[in-house]
Design a protein around this motif. Sequence first.
Motif: not given
Length: 706
Positions: A365-367, A371
Amino acid sequence: MAITKIHAVKVRLGDAINYIENPDKTDGQELISGYNTAPQTAVLDFSITAAMARKARNTSAKKQGNLAYHLIQSFSPDDAVTPELAHKLGRKLAMEFTDGKFEFVVATHINKDSIHNHIIINAVSFYDYKKLRTVPYRTAQQIRSISDRLCMESQLSVIKNPQQLGQLYPTYIQKKRTTSNRTEVRKKLNFCLERATNYAQFLQMAQELGISVCQRGKHMTYLPEGAGRAIRDTSLADTDKFTYTGLMERLEDNAAEQLFIRERIAKIFPSVSTFTDFIKQLQSEGVKARVKKQTGQLLYKAADLDGTWVPADALGDGFALAGLESAIKSKSGILDTNHSTSIAELYQDLTTNYPKSCDTSVRLTSRQICSAGKRGVLLQIHDSSGNPAKLMIDNSHIHTTPDGSVSADIGAAFSYDITYDDGTRGTIRGTDLIRQIDEENLTQPLSVSLTANQIMAMSLRGVTVHLPQYHIERLFIPERYVQRNVEQGSCAISLYPGWQYSYVPIGSEKTRKSISGAELAQSLGGVVQVGTSESSLARRVTNVERRAGIANAKELGKILSGMADSGLHFAADFDKQINTYHRKEMNLRNRIADLHAKNKTYAAVAHSLQVCKTYKSVWMAYVSQPQPYKETYYKENEAVLQTYSRAASQLDGMGISLGTEPEKVRQLVTETEGRIADLIAELEKVRKSNRAIQEDKEKVEQIQGS
């Protein structure tokens, strides 16, 4: 993203450096730079370092091996990279790969559509005179990972949507099941190269392990038993390790190392009283020894020769652990040099069968994702002490599941390279990485109830599971993943499907194995309803809960007493102490980094002093030449004079006298290494204290909550 390659330079180092420094390809040599060397005198500087290393280690020039390593970093034409940025990234790559302990020259070529760097790295370190060790495929992967991360940090080839990475899950799974036999061939050849001392012995060992070796022209080929096609030497490694030349060099080194170790053992053995005494005396003679925990295998290493670890069985039965202990006990003073076990039996007993593919899929996830690029994703993670770090996951291990989420396949038994913000490197185990990502993403575990006959033992530390029908002798689940219900008389455990759980198998083989959480839950039968037949389990649960209550009270009293002594009154007060430890960790890490930087400067100074000492006579002869002959003398000794002039200029700029003895500065390097080791030990103590107080905080919160 950039494509990277590396190969060894064994001969004609000057030709390689002249090629990369071509003015027509480097904007008139504007895009050339060196580290601890001048590009014009790099050949001489490299040779001086190698000569100093041979002198320090008392080895001959015949044993010098590789002269340098040639690393190529080629950027995609689609990347908006300037020659200056490419050169900067090349220097960063070389500096990080060598840890700043090896001289190198970086040349950026702009004569083709794709800008690319050529990096020549000295094979010997000016810092500690050790050789640059490379591992087939792993070194290439390490270089590629560093390069990819640097490119992504510079916003080259970054993908806005990570879901464009990888491939769909069904396609990936099919690919994942296809494995190559190169890994097994490489393992067997390495096993032989750890023991053989001549070419005939190597051929015999390889044949016993089912590999036919053939030399055709300038190439070696290896044919595994049952395979239809042989494997060429150059496809097994990113260096010349398995070529005929590489084999002969390694076998010669093995012969010298084994002779050295045998002589040292024979020298000390008559006076040895215990195995501990044997290890201590042997170390004083320049030979290290250690025992591998997994197999009980004894290994030796000749530190003065900068060699590799030599397995005891290569020296003879008497040099192995059992043989040594028997000889010490009988006080015979004689060690058996015979080999009673065949190489095939040794390979079977001593080789660890690592997984051939990444076995666990975790959702990203974005956790975690910093990039994404064409070659993979850059993850933000933490090491075992909670320090932030970055990890590069290759695109071949990234895939998109049917629901559109991004997942990574991670090998629980693998070790992954990580990089800290200050540029230093470390590692993290695959199993720790999987757990960290799952816990950060709040992955829901499976709750599985246990029956009485599945529980071997139950204590305040956790539950030991026994599943003989699945050949599991014992498998331990820590207390934090155990839920006991006194009213129902039941015990359940939380299992994460993607985690690997270690267990001891039934039978004589006590080497630990692992099973995934999903497989373990299925083996336990899923959720089991507790009935009247579970009365014995109910009593055990009640007993453990009662003991837990007493232990909690004692533990809470102990913790509260410690809190009072430390001025802590609430669970939240622990945060202040934890932050203090974090600051101490950061301070120690900074001090260690500073000392490392200073020590590299000291080593460079020692190198420059040695250059001046070695070539002072040439310089003085040049200075004393009559003016009409100066130009001729300079042309005849140009490289030496430039090297001397550069070294003298550096020392003068630092205010260091040319008469300073290099050995005094080298001694300073050794002393600083000792200070660094002390700080590393202190850092580990602070980390342990930090972990302990974090555990105390969790216990207080848990006890207060219950």
